[in-house]
Design an enzyme around this catalytic site. Structure first.
Site, short mmCIF file in Angstrom:
data_model
loop_
_atom_site.label_atom_id
_atom_site.label_comp_id
_atom_site.label_asym_id
_atom_site.label_seq_id
_atom_site.Cartn_x
_atom_site.Cartn_y
_atom_site.Cartn_z
N ASN A 68 0.83 -1.20 0.00
CA ASN A 68 0.00 0.00 0.00
C ASN A 68 0.87 1.25 0.00
O ASN A 68 2.02 1.23 0.46
CB ASN A 68 -0.94 0.01 1.21
N LEU A 72 -0.53 8.20 4.70
CA LEU A 72 -1.04 8.82 5.93
C LEU A 72 -2.22 9.77 5.69
O LEU A 72 -2.34 10.81 6.36
CB LEU A 72 0.08 9.55 6.68
N CYS A 129 6.51 5.14 8.65
CA CYS A 129 5.70 4.96 7.45
C CYS A 129 6.59 5.13 6.22
O CYS A 129 7.26 6.16 6.07
CB CYS A 129 4.56 5.97 7.40
#
Length: 306
Positions: A68, A72, A129
């Site tokens: 993915n 955020l 992330c």
């Protein structure tokens, strides 16, 4: 027989919780089951300002997981505080807020704001992330930046701080130890591995962001190894995450050294998996005549090195 565990000063009725980013704010799952059956509710990442996220396509299914590049996407702190927090504060007595920022100052701002709300019981710092150009994994792969963020948040935040680390480093134990020394109360291991998929027909990356984070059962053996290694390196609790899709997978993490576990991609496959995992753990502990699930934490370490 008990599933109760402690994460820093947090006492959880059981060690099962959703991984941030795979469970929305909980509102999306509240009609599937009673969220209070879980040990804690971890909501998706909040940043100071709203984020639209990366350009689509953002998600692609792999043979054993997902990749993915959400980036955020979230409505920002002000909207969360005004519109979402009032809706979710009754969903669970242990609400863990996952936060991210593009600077140390943004982490501190969010921690200071979160501290004003009694219903937020702990912070999970997302320094890992892989899908954002500022902050994100860049903080989690820079040892000095990681120390600065954790130390700065520790100075002003009095509740438990959990640091979610990236696996995309040479030696994750160095970052785990640095987090502990900077004031973290617990670690979440691990976030996704950086990956890429290519549309061979059109000769271009499938994801709009070109690369993304790989999750799901494909990464589980690497995640377990990192939990195993970090268990030896730190004294604070570890929350294991990475491809948990069965009771045995959750037990692997616990036996490697995890005090609690998070479920990520499997929530998208089976929305009823989390409460079923709690029930399966209860039965396992009962049938194994254990006093507490924590008796299994790190048990493979007591069997000697392989």
């Amino acid at each position: 027989m008990s599933l109760m565990v402690n994460i820093g000063e947090l006492t959880l009725k059981n060690p099962v919780m959703p991984a941030s980013g795979t469970f929305g704010f909980g509102l999306e799952f509240k009609d599937f089951f009673d969220l209070k059956k879980l040990g804690a509710l971890v909501v998706k990442t909040i940043t100071k300002n709203p984020r639209l996220g990366n350009v689509p396509p953002r998600v692609f299914e792999l043979s054993s997981g997902l990749i993915n590049s959400i980036g955020l996407a979230n409505p920002g702190w002000e909207y969360f505080r005004e519109k979402i927090l009032p809706q979710i504060k009754a969903l669970h007595e242990v609400l863990i807020l996952n936060i991210a920022g593009e600077s140390v100052e943004e982490f501190v701002f969010l921690a200071n704001e979160a501290q004003k709300f009694e219903e937020i019981k702990a912070l999970e710092l997302n320094v890992s992330c892989p899908n954002v150009k500022k902050g994100g994994m860049a903080f989690g792969t820079d040892l000095e930046a990681l120390k600065q963020i954790v130390s700065a948040v520790r100075k002003i935040y009095r509740k438990p701080i959990i640091v979610k680390l990236t696996p995309n480093v040479t030696d994750i134990t160095i970052f785990a130890k640095a987090s502990e020394n900077a004031g973290a109360d617990a670690l979440t291991l691990i976030n996704t591995f950086t990956g890429m998929v290519i549309d061979v027909k059109n000769k271009k990356p499938l994801l709009g962001n070109f690369y993304g984070g790989v999750s799901g059962p494909a990464i589980r053996p690497m995640a377990i190894k990192m939990v195993y290694d970090c268990f030896k390196a730190v004294s604070i609790p570890i929350i294991g995450v990475g491809g948990i899709d069965s009771l045995d997978a959750a037990l692997e993490f616990i036996m490697a050294g995890a005090t609690a576990v998070q479920v990520g991609s499997q929530n998208l496959v089976d929305p009823g998996f989390l409460p079923r995992l709690v029930e399966q753990l209860e039965l396992y502990v009962k049938d194994s005549a254990l006093g507490n699930i924590s008796e299994l934490t790190g048990i493979v370490h007591r069997g000697g090195e392989g």
